[in-house]
Design an enzyme around this catalytic site. Structure first.
Site, PDB file in Angstrom:
ATOM      1  N   GLU A   1       0.817  -1.206   0.000  1.00  0.00           N
ATOM      2  CA  GLU A   1       0.000   0.000   0.000  1.00  0.00           C
ATOM      3  C   GLU A   1       0.853   1.259   0.000  1.00  0.00           C
ATOM      4  O   GLU A   1       1.903   1.315   0.640  1.00  0.00           O
ATOM      5  CB  GLU A   1      -0.910   0.038   1.232  1.00  0.00           C
ATOM      6  CG  GLU A   1      -2.027  -0.958   1.214  1.00  0.00           C
ATOM      7  CD  GLU A   1      -2.919  -0.832   2.438  1.00  0.00           C
ATOM      8  OE1 GLU A   1      -2.834   0.184   3.157  1.00  0.00           O
ATOM      9  OE2 GLU A   1      -3.708  -1.768   2.684  1.00  0.00           O
TER      10      GLU A   1
ATOM     11  N   CYS B   1       4.560  -7.358   8.099  1.00  0.00           N
ATOM     12  CA  CYS B   1       5.278  -6.793   9.244  1.00  0.00           C
ATOM     13  C   CYS B   1       5.359  -7.822  10.366  1.00  0.00           C
ATOM     14  O   CYS B   1       4.376  -8.503  10.662  1.00  0.00           O
ATOM     15  CB  CYS B   1       4.550  -5.539   9.736  1.00  0.00           C
ATOM     16  SG  CYS B   1       5.386  -4.672  11.085  1.00  0.00           S
TER      17      CYS B   1
ATOM     18  N   CYS C   1      -2.815  -3.312  15.102  1.00  0.00           N
ATOM     19  CA  CYS C   1      -2.440  -2.797  13.780  1.00  0.00           C
ATOM     20  C   CYS C   1      -2.837  -3.728  12.645  1.00  0.00           C
ATOM     21  O   CYS C   1      -2.576  -4.937  12.697  1.00  0.00           O
ATOM     22  CB  CYS C   1      -0.927  -2.561  13.746  1.00  0.00           C
ATOM     23  SG  CYS C   1      -0.344  -1.846  12.197  1.00  0.00           S
TER      24      CYS C   1
ATOM     25  N   CYS D   1      -3.789   1.637   7.938  1.00  0.00           N
ATOM     26  CA  CYS D   1      -2.703   1.118   7.119  1.00  0.00           C
ATOM     27  C   CYS D   1      -2.736  -0.403   7.117  1.00  0.00           C
ATOM     28  O   CYS D   1      -2.755  -1.035   8.175  1.00  0.00           O
ATOM     29  CB  CYS D   1      -1.366   1.621   7.666  1.00  0.00           C
ATOM     30  SG  CYS D   1       0.028   1.120   6.671  1.00  0.00           S
TER      31      CYS D   1
ATOM     32  N   CYS E   1       2.712   8.517   1.912  1.00  0.00           N
ATOM     33  CA  CYS E   1       3.120   7.540   2.924  1.00  0.00           C
ATOM     34  C   CYS E   1       3.552   6.267   2.211  1.00  0.00           C
ATOM     35  O   CYS E   1       2.776   5.670   1.458  1.00  0.00           O
ATOM     36  CB  CYS E   1       1.951   7.251   3.865  1.00  0.00           C
ATOM     37  SG  CYS E   1       2.335   6.037   5.152  1.00  0.00           S
TER      38      CYS E   1
ATOM     39  N   CYS F   1       2.291  -5.390  16.560  1.00  0.00           N
ATOM     40  CA  CYS F   1       1.458  -4.521  17.391  1.00  0.00           C
ATOM     41  C   CYS F   1       0.028  -5.053  17.339  1.00  0.00           C
ATOM     42  O   CYS F   1      -0.517  -5.279  16.259  1.00  0.00           O
ATOM     43  CB  CYS F   1       1.517  -3.078  16.901  1.00  0.00           C
ATOM     44  SG  CYS F   1       3.192  -2.397  16.909  1.00  0.00           S
TER      45      CYS F   1
END
Length: 352
Positions: free
Chosen positions: A92, A112, A119, A339, A105, A116
């Site tokens: 993205e 990832c 997220c 995100c 961004c 977290c």
């Protein structure tokens, strides 16, 4: 041959690459000008570069490793791109309109591993790092779209806050920064670029030592170890004390401020007591605090957005303690705002 993106080379690297083939530095500078100033989309458009050099570049490099897969446009002008990479992975990139300019961004990893718990980016584990070329190309694809619109608009700001942990892809991140701030190319002002990290302390030291004068943001999200460990598993390995020691090193050696990012989660980290503890943690550093209203994610239903009253109470508490803080302005709330949400939805859809 698996050709790489030419956008992955800094000007110095391109000069060094061309030299053994008998091309002098000025040839690399010509190519650089065509890529970033004239912004061509095909090597053959580089009309004053000799045929041998063009053939060499075409043999080893490509200009397009990202293909637009999905594009979402918000009523407020925000555009979210879902790009497909040559290996089929999706990433993205988001362009946001501000009064001060156009900000993009960028993503640094496919997935990832920071984990977290609130997220959307971490819903899908890291597959690989992006190359520096794939990161630069996100900026170039957005800029090419602006060029095609014909309104004379240019990307003016960059935030490295997309999918992935930038400091976990450190070398490619640094090459990316060198490319986009080079005054012979895009020439985006270093002070208009912010890199966000979840708190890889050792890399904060390394980043400081590069002396690249871009801004640093820390994804803090909690004022103490107990709470931060619950919502950010990275805190088990790098507790707040180690993180703040690295922050002190950065502040002492750069004379720059840091932005602490703090996502407000209802009844989790949004109490006045949490604000007071946060103010004490940051202390007299007089840094910025960016309060972020949470964008709920279906897969993380245990978290909800703080109430407007709780957000303002938190904000007021920090202000009374003398901290510079803002509540982040939201963009793209009518599209997949968080995100990683768009990528996750598309992958789920493809697997059904």
């Amino acid at each position: 041959m698996n050709k790489k993106s030419i956008y992955g080379l800094t000007l110095e690297q391109l000069e060094a690459w061309l030299l053994p083939f008998g091309h002098k530095k000025f040839r690399a500078q010509q190519v650089w000008d065509w890529l970033y100033r004239k912004r061509v989309t095909d090597f053959d458009e580089m009309t004053d570069v000799n045929a041998d050099c063009i053939a060499l570049l075409k043999e080893h490099f490509v200009l397009h490793t990202l293909k637009e897969h999905v594009k979402q446009e918000s009523a407020d002008g925000t555009i979210k791109f879902l790009f497909k990479l040559t290996d089929g992975n999706l990433i993205e990139t988001v362009m946001m309109r501000h009064k001060f300019g156009l900000s993009v961004c960028v993503t640094t990893q496919v997935g990832c591993n920071i984990g977290c718990s609130f997220c959307a980016s971490g819903l899908l584990k890291k597959t690989r790092d992006l190359s520096s070329g794939e990161i630069v190309e996100q900026i170039m694809n957005v800029q090419h779209a602006l060029d095609e619109a014909g309104n004379g608009e240019k990307v003016s700001h960059i935030v490295v806050m997309g999918i992935g942990e930038p400091f976990d892809n450190f070398d490619n991140l640094i090459d990316f920064l060198k490319v986009v701030i080079d005054q012979k190319g895009l020439g985006i002002a270093a002070r208009h670029i912010t890199v966000s990290t979840s708190g890889l302390a050792n890399k904060i030291y390394d980043f400081t030592d590069t002396k690249i004068p871009v801004n640093l943001a820390i994804s803090l999200h909690a004022p103490n170890n107990e709470l931060r460990t619950k919502i950010m598993k990275i805190n088990r390995a790098i507790p707040i004390e180690k993180l703040m020691e690295a922050v002190d090193y950065y502040l002492e050696n750069t004379n720059r401020r840091i932005t602490f990012e703090y996502i407000l989660l209802k009844d989790v980290n949004d109490r006045v007591e949490d604000a007071l503890e946060l103010a004490e943690l940051i202390g007299d550093k007089k840094q910025y605090v960016n309060l972020i209203p949470y964008n709920p994610v279906d897969e993380h239903s245990q978290y909800q957005r703080s109430t407007p009253e709780a957000i303002m109470a938190f904000y007021d508490t920090l202000k009374k303690k003398g901290l510079n803080c803002v509540v982040r302005q939201e963009h793209g709330t009518d599209i997949d705002a968080a995100c990683g949400q768009l990528r996750s939805k598309q992958i789920q859809k493809a697997s059904q």
